[in-house]
Scaffold this motif. Structure first.
Motif, PDB file in Angstrom:
ATOM      1  N   PRO A 187       0.825  -1.220   0.000  1.00  0.00           N
ATOM      2  CA  PRO A 187       0.000   0.000   0.000  1.00  0.00           C
ATOM      3  C   PRO A 187       0.852   1.259   0.000  1.00  0.00           C
ATOM      4  N   ARG A 188       0.206   2.400  -0.184  1.00  0.00           N
ATOM      5  CA  ARG A 188       0.908   3.689  -0.228  1.00  0.00           C
ATOM      6  C   ARG A 188       1.732   3.889   1.046  1.00  0.00           C
ATOM      7  N   GLY A 189       2.795   4.663   0.913  1.00  0.00           N
ATOM      8  CA  GLY A 189       3.644   4.937   2.058  1.00  0.00           C
ATOM      9  C   GLY A 189       5.032   4.345   1.879  1.00  0.00           C
ATOM     10  N   LEU A 190       5.843   4.443   2.928  1.00  0.00           N
ATOM     11  CA  LEU A 190       7.218   3.966   2.919  1.00  0.00           C
ATOM     12  C   LEU A 190       7.432   3.142   4.179  1.00  0.00           C
ATOM     13  N   VAL A 191       7.803   1.869   4.013  1.00  0.00           N
ATOM     14  CA  VAL A 191       8.018   0.964   5.145  1.00  0.00           C
ATOM     15  C   VAL A 191       9.498   1.017   5.529  1.00  0.00           C
ATOM     16  N   ARG A 192       9.799   1.541   6.710  1.00  0.00           N
ATOM     17  CA  ARG A 192      11.185   1.797   7.115  1.00  0.00           C
ATOM     18  C   ARG A 192      11.975   0.504   7.306  1.00  0.00           C
ATOM     19  N   ALA A 201      11.577  -5.099   7.186  1.00  0.00           N
ATOM     20  CA  ALA A 201      10.303  -5.004   6.477  1.00  0.00           C
ATOM     21  C   ALA A 201       9.974  -6.356   5.873  1.00  0.00           C
ATOM     22  N   ARG A 202       8.736  -6.739   5.963  1.00  0.00           N
ATOM     23  CA  ARG A 202       8.246  -7.921   5.252  1.00  0.00           C
ATOM     24  C   ARG A 202       7.269  -7.440   4.187  1.00  0.00           C
ATOM     25  N   GLU A 203       7.838  -6.743   3.241  1.00  0.00           N
ATOM     26  CA  GLU A 203       7.091  -6.151   2.130  1.00  0.00           C
ATOM     27  C   GLU A 203       7.977  -6.171   0.890  1.00  0.00           C
ATOM     28  N   PRO A 204       7.368  -6.436  -0.263  1.00  0.00           N
ATOM     29  CA  PRO A 204       5.953  -6.718  -0.476  1.00  0.00           C
ATOM     30  C   PRO A 204       5.572  -8.078   0.094  1.00  0.00           C
ATOM     31  N   ALA A 205       4.300  -8.218   0.423  1.00  0.00           N
ATOM     32  CA  ALA A 205       3.829  -9.448   1.059  1.00  0.00           C
ATOM     33  C   ALA A 205       2.475  -9.855   0.485  1.00  0.00           C
ATOM     34  N   LEU A 206       2.331 -11.153   0.260  1.00  0.00           N
ATOM     35  CA  LEU A 206       1.076 -11.730  -0.221  1.00  0.00           C
ATOM     36  C   LEU A 206       0.486 -12.561   0.913  1.00  0.00           C
ATOM     37  N   PRO A 207      -0.637 -12.146   1.512  1.00  0.00           N
ATOM     38  CA  PRO A 207      -1.234 -12.889   2.619  1.00  0.00           C
ATOM     39  C   PRO A 207      -1.691 -14.280   2.189  1.00  0.00           C
ATOM     40  N   TYR A 208      -2.175 -15.037   3.155  1.00  0.00           N
ATOM     41  CA  TYR A 208      -2.609 -16.408   2.891  1.00  0.00           C
ATOM     42  C   TYR A 208      -3.581 -16.474   1.713  1.00  0.00           C
ATOM     43  N   VAL A 314      10.980   0.439   1.974  1.00  0.00           N
ATOM     44  CA  VAL A 314      10.287  -0.185   0.838  1.00  0.00           C
ATOM     45  C   VAL A 314       9.165   0.737   0.400  1.00  0.00           C
ATOM     46  N   GLN A 315       9.166   1.102  -0.878  1.00  0.00           N
ATOM     47  CA  GLN A 315       8.179   2.044  -1.396  1.00  0.00           C
ATOM     48  C   GLN A 315       6.861   1.358  -1.708  1.00  0.00           C
ATOM     49  N   GLY A 316       5.781   1.990  -1.270  1.00  0.00           N
ATOM     50  CA  GLY A 316       4.455   1.497  -1.571  1.00  0.00           C
ATOM     51  C   GLY A 316       3.889   2.104  -2.838  1.00  0.00           C
ATOM     52  N   THR A 317       2.599   1.945  -3.024  1.00  0.00           N
ATOM     53  CA  THR A 317       1.903   2.395  -4.231  1.00  0.00           C
ATOM     54  C   THR A 317       2.129   3.885  -4.487  1.00  0.00           C
ATOM     55  N   GLY A 326       2.061  17.362 -17.669  1.00  0.00           N
ATOM     56  CA  GLY A 326       1.301  18.568 -17.422  1.00  0.00           C
ATOM     57  C   GLY A 326      -0.192  18.385 -17.277  1.00  0.00           C
ATOM     58  N   SER A 327      -0.684  17.154 -17.294  1.00  0.00           N
ATOM     59  CA  SER A 327      -2.127  16.943 -17.227  1.00  0.00           C
ATOM     60  C   SER A 327      -2.654  17.171 -15.815  1.00  0.00           C
ATOM     61  N   ALA A 328      -3.934  17.508 -15.723  1.00  0.00           N
ATOM     62  CA  ALA A 328      -4.590  17.672 -14.429  1.00  0.00           C
ATOM     63  C   ALA A 328      -5.128  16.344 -13.916  1.00  0.00           C
ATOM     64  N   THR A 329      -5.273  15.368 -14.792  1.00  0.00           N
ATOM     65  CA  THR A 329      -5.792  14.060 -14.383  1.00  0.00           C
ATOM     66  C   THR A 329      -4.638  13.180 -13.914  1.00  0.00           C
ATOM     67  N   THR A 330      -4.912  12.390 -12.885  1.00  0.00           N
ATOM     68  CA  THR A 330      -3.883  11.549 -12.290  1.00  0.00           C
ATOM     69  C   THR A 330      -4.417  10.136 -12.048  1.00  0.00           C
ATOM     70  N   HIS A 331      -3.511   9.249 -11.692  1.00  0.00           N
ATOM     71  CA  HIS A 331      -3.870   7.874 -11.363  1.00  0.00           C
ATOM     72  C   HIS A 331      -2.851   7.336 -10.365  1.00  0.00           C
ATOM     73  N   ASN A 332      -3.149   6.182  -9.772  1.00  0.00           N
ATOM     74  CA  ASN A 332      -2.233   5.511  -8.854  1.00  0.00           C
ATOM     75  C   ASN A 332      -1.629   4.292  -9.547  1.00  0.00           C
ATOM     76  N   ALA A 333      -0.441   3.891  -9.113  1.00  0.00           N
ATOM     77  CA  ALA A 333       0.230   2.731  -9.714  1.00  0.00           C
ATOM     78  C   ALA A 333       0.961   1.942  -8.636  1.00  0.00           C
ATOM     79  N   GLY A 334       0.767   0.628  -8.630  1.00  0.00           N
ATOM     80  CA  GLY A 334       1.491  -0.233  -7.699  1.00  0.00           C
ATOM     81  C   GLY A 334       2.985  -0.183  -7.980  1.00  0.00           C
ATOM     82  N   MET A 335       3.781  -0.293  -6.930  1.00  0.00           N
ATOM     83  CA  MET A 335       5.240  -0.330  -7.090  1.00  0.00           C
ATOM     84  C   MET A 335       5.759  -1.664  -6.562  1.00  0.00           C
ATOM     85  N   SER A 336       6.168  -1.745  -5.293  1.00  0.00           N
ATOM     86  CA  SER A 336       6.616  -3.030  -4.736  1.00  0.00           C
ATOM     87  C   SER A 336       5.430  -3.999  -4.716  1.00  0.00           C
ATOM     88  N   HIS A 337       5.627  -5.186  -5.262  1.00  0.00           N
ATOM     89  CA  HIS A 337       4.522  -6.141  -5.304  1.00  0.00           C
ATOM     90  C   HIS A 337       5.044  -7.565  -5.486  1.00  0.00           C
TER      91      HIS A 337
END
Length: 345
Positions: A187-192, A201-208, A314-317, A326-337
């Protein structure tokens, strides 16, 4: 010689996937070698936050008609070099369909040709790979973008997109028992990751997740974005030292809450300089044998441990990426996965 290695890596990765789909449904596009603009930091007034002007250049698209239950594996490989100044180099893939989108991005600085202390970082290859699952019967179009910027505020920079391709590496990947792909992005954020006391850090992580019976092995992919300095107030992240950390991919099979078996990909240790800013670390465990005396219940994660130098994370989304320059429209993108391709042979 580098180009031969580039093509061989791509070919070997395909050997761990599910049986190839009908040739008429597999599409691939190769990128045209071209210069890429890395815009300088825009001027701001005193007290204003620093802004980033990022070039966003579409390189090619592939498309696939998919069913509501179908999952596909998409992969983009880009190689960049010949930078006129240290530049951010991002490999992004955006898969879209009516009413939906999945986007992932990997990135690393490419250093100035012939003028850095790390010649190996002057020629950078990035892979963005993930599972796409629209959840409806539709046509999915995936487009690869190179994103670029430079952190100096006086002149633009440029680098060369040397080669690359975008493809559906597999058009039919088995889902979990819940009908979803075995995949998760941090997820978004930075895991120290750091010392005193040591923080791992245990990221990226895939739960059960649970699979239907009949799979004999798993091919597990984990891509980690590591930032070389964990930012806090009054901390200068623009100077040495470097950050050193180890990365290990673990895959586990369970019986209820009891561990039945565990395996890990070879640990890699990276000494990562502040000048590269963030680093792409790819891990792959291609042949995790599924035991029949265990439940078909699994999880996976990357264990990241600080070793020396600056604490990092570890960098998140990525949040709020511009759709175009220069666009005003934005989106999110997964990073560590991390994601899993289940195999029956």
């Amino acid at each position: 010689m580098r180009r031969i290695a580039f093509l061989v890596i791509g070919a070997l990765s395909l050997t761990v996937l599910a049986a190839p789909a009908n040739a008429s449904t597999v599409t691939q596009v190769r990128f045209t070698p071209q210069p890429v603009l890395a815009p300088k930091v825009p001027a701001t007034k005193p007290g204003e936050p620093v802004k980033i002007d990022q070039e966003v250049k579409a390189l090619g698209s592939v498309a696939l008609e998919m069913s509501a239950t179908q999952t596909a594996y998409v992969r983009s490989v880009m190689r960049a070099n010949s930078a006129t100044y240290r530049s951010l180099f991002d490999n992004e893939v955006r898969c879209t369909w009516p009413g939906g989108e999945q986007s992932y991005v990997t990135g690393q600085n490419v250093l100035q040709q012939g003028a850095s202390l790390e010649p190996e970082k002057e020629d950078v290859q990035l892979t963005t790979r993930f599972l796409v699952h629209p959840g409806v019967a539709t046509k999915v179009t995936c487009t690869a973008y190179v994103r670029a910027a430079t952190m100096r505020d006086t002149l633009d920079a440029r680098f060369q997109l040397h080669e690359g391709f975008l493809e559906f590496a597999a058009t039919s990947v088995a889902n979990t028992a819940d009908g979803l792909p075995a995949q998760r992005a941090t997820p978004r954020g930075l895991v120290r990751v750091g010392p005193d006391p040591q923080v791992v850090a245990r990221e990226p992580a895939l739960p059960y997740f649970t699979l239907a019976p009949g799979f004999t092995k798993l091919s597990v992919f984990a891509d980690t974005e590591y930032k070389t300095c964990y930012p806090v107030k009054d901390k200068d992240c623009t100077k040495p030292p470097s950050s050193t950390a180890t990365f290990t991919l673990f895959v586990n099979q369970w019986n209820g809450d009891r561990l039945c078996q565990s395996s890990n990909a070879t640990t890699t240790t990276r000494r990562m300089s502040y000048s590269v800013h963030h680093h792409y670390v790819a891990l792959h465990l291609p042949d995790f044998k599924v035991r029949t005396d265990c439940e078909q219940r699994f999880n996976a994660y990357v264990l990241v441990k600080w070793q020396d130098g600056m604490d990092g994370g570890v960098q998140g989304t990525a949040i709020g990426l511009t759709d175009s320059r220069g666009s005003a429209t934005t989106h999110n993108a997964g990073m560590s996965h991390v994601f899993v391709v289940p195999l029956k042979s």
